[in-house]
Design a protein around this motif. Structure first.
Motif, mmCIF file in Angstrom:
data_model
loop_
_atom_site.group_PDB
_atom_site.id
_atom_site.type_symbol
_atom_site.label_atom_id
_atom_site.label_comp_id
_atom_site.label_asym_id
_atom_site.label_seq_id
_atom_site.Cartn_x
_atom_site.Cartn_y
_atom_site.Cartn_z
ATOM 1 N N THR A 64 -1.719 -5.265 -0.505
ATOM 2 C CA THR A 64 -0.701 -5.829 -1.392
ATOM 3 C C THR A 64 0.465 -6.330 -0.555
ATOM 4 O O THR A 64 0.779 -5.761 0.497
ATOM 5 C CB THR A 64 -0.173 -4.791 -2.406
ATOM 6 N N ALA A 65 1.110 -7.375 -1.016
ATOM 7 C CA ALA A 65 2.272 -7.912 -0.312
ATOM 8 C C ALA A 65 3.363 -6.856 -0.263
ATOM 9 O O ALA A 65 3.568 -6.107 -1.216
ATOM 10 C CB ALA A 65 2.781 -9.174 -1.017
ATOM 11 N N ILE B 287 -3.838 -12.814 -2.120
ATOM 12 C CA ILE B 287 -4.425 -11.932 -1.102
ATOM 13 C C ILE B 287 -5.870 -11.631 -1.487
ATOM 14 O O ILE B 287 -6.158 -11.282 -2.633
ATOM 15 C CB ILE B 287 -3.620 -10.620 -0.979
ATOM 16 N N ASN B 288 -6.765 -11.783 -0.521
ATOM 17 C CA ASN B 288 -8.187 -11.539 -0.739
ATOM 18 C C ASN B 288 -8.721 -10.670 0.399
ATOM 19 O O ASN B 288 -8.404 -10.909 1.564
ATOM 20 C CB ASN B 288 -8.942 -12.874 -0.794
ATOM 21 N N VAL B 289 -9.515 -9.667 0.048
ATOM 22 C CA VAL B 289 -10.078 -8.760 1.044
ATOM 23 C C VAL B 289 -11.601 -8.841 0.993
ATOM 24 O O VAL B 289 -12.187 -8.720 -0.084
ATOM 25 C CB VAL B 289 -9.627 -7.296 0.790
ATOM 26 N N THR B 290 -12.227 -9.060 2.155
ATOM 27 C CA THR B 290 -13.688 -8.999 2.274
ATOM 28 C C THR B 290 -14.024 -7.784 3.135
ATOM 29 O O THR B 290 -13.132 -7.016 3.495
ATOM 30 C CB THR B 290 -14.263 -10.279 2.929
ATOM 31 N N ILE C 173 1.944 -6.969 4.847
ATOM 32 C CA ILE C 173 1.048 -6.589 3.773
ATOM 33 C C ILE C 173 0.743 -5.114 3.966
ATOM 34 O O ILE C 173 0.395 -4.681 5.072
ATOM 35 C CB ILE C 173 -0.256 -7.411 3.819
ATOM 36 N N SER C 174 0.916 -4.328 2.904
ATOM 37 C CA SER C 174 0.567 -2.900 2.952
ATOM 38 C C SER C 174 -0.929 -2.774 2.726
ATOM 39 O O SER C 174 -1.471 -3.326 1.772
ATOM 40 C CB SER C 174 1.319 -2.125 1.871
ATOM 41 N N VAL C 175 -1.580 -2.046 3.625
ATOM 42 C CA VAL C 175 -3.026 -1.892 3.571
ATOM 43 C C VAL C 175 -3.346 -0.411 3.436
ATOM 44 O O VAL C 175 -2.813 0.419 4.169
ATOM 45 C CB VAL C 175 -3.680 -2.463 4.854
#
Length: 128
Positions: free
Chosen positions: A51-52, A62-65, A90-92
């Motif tokens: 998330t931003a 934002i897209n996650v693969t 971006i918080s991951v």
């Protein structure tokens, strides 16, 4: 019955960790940005969420693969030309891992080129 104590060795699995690839300076014009990542000691069936960061409203989509995080950065048009790059993150998160932060910088617009002077080098010279 025996009252002897015995010791049994227990090795806890290592905590997962998230590692990011290199993040290039985002151009002032913005656009799509893609960053690779890996998860050490992954947990089957678990995925990353991203998330931003707070106040970073200039990135979106934002897209996650399984191997990349991508997002779109807006143009940095409000910045003073030639000023320092702006920073965002971006918080991951990943289950059981320490939270991570993907930090990146976006360039400001370039300063306009200096005006060309007459061949004499004198800006007040009359051109013939």
């Amino acid at each position: 019955t025996s009252k002897e104590l015995f010791k049994q060795t227990f090795n806890a699995p290592e905590r997962p960790s998230v590692n990011f690839g290199e993040v290039s300076l985002i151009p002032a014009e913005g656009g799509k940005v893609t960053v690779s990542y890996t998860v050490d000691n992954p947990i089957a069936g678990k995925t990353i969420t991203a998330t931003a960061g707070y106040g970073v409203d200039w990135i979106h989509d934002i897209n996650v693969t399984d191997t990349e995080i991508s997002f779109v950065a807006d143009a940095n048009s409000a910045a003073e030309p030639g000023s320092d790059p702006r920073t965002g993150f971006i918080s991951v998160s990943y289950p059981e891992a320490y939270n991570a932060s993907l930090t990146f910088k976006q360039a400001s617009p370039e300063k306009p080129a200096s005006p060309e002077y007459a061949s004499t080098g004198n800006p007040y010279a009359e051109s013939s």
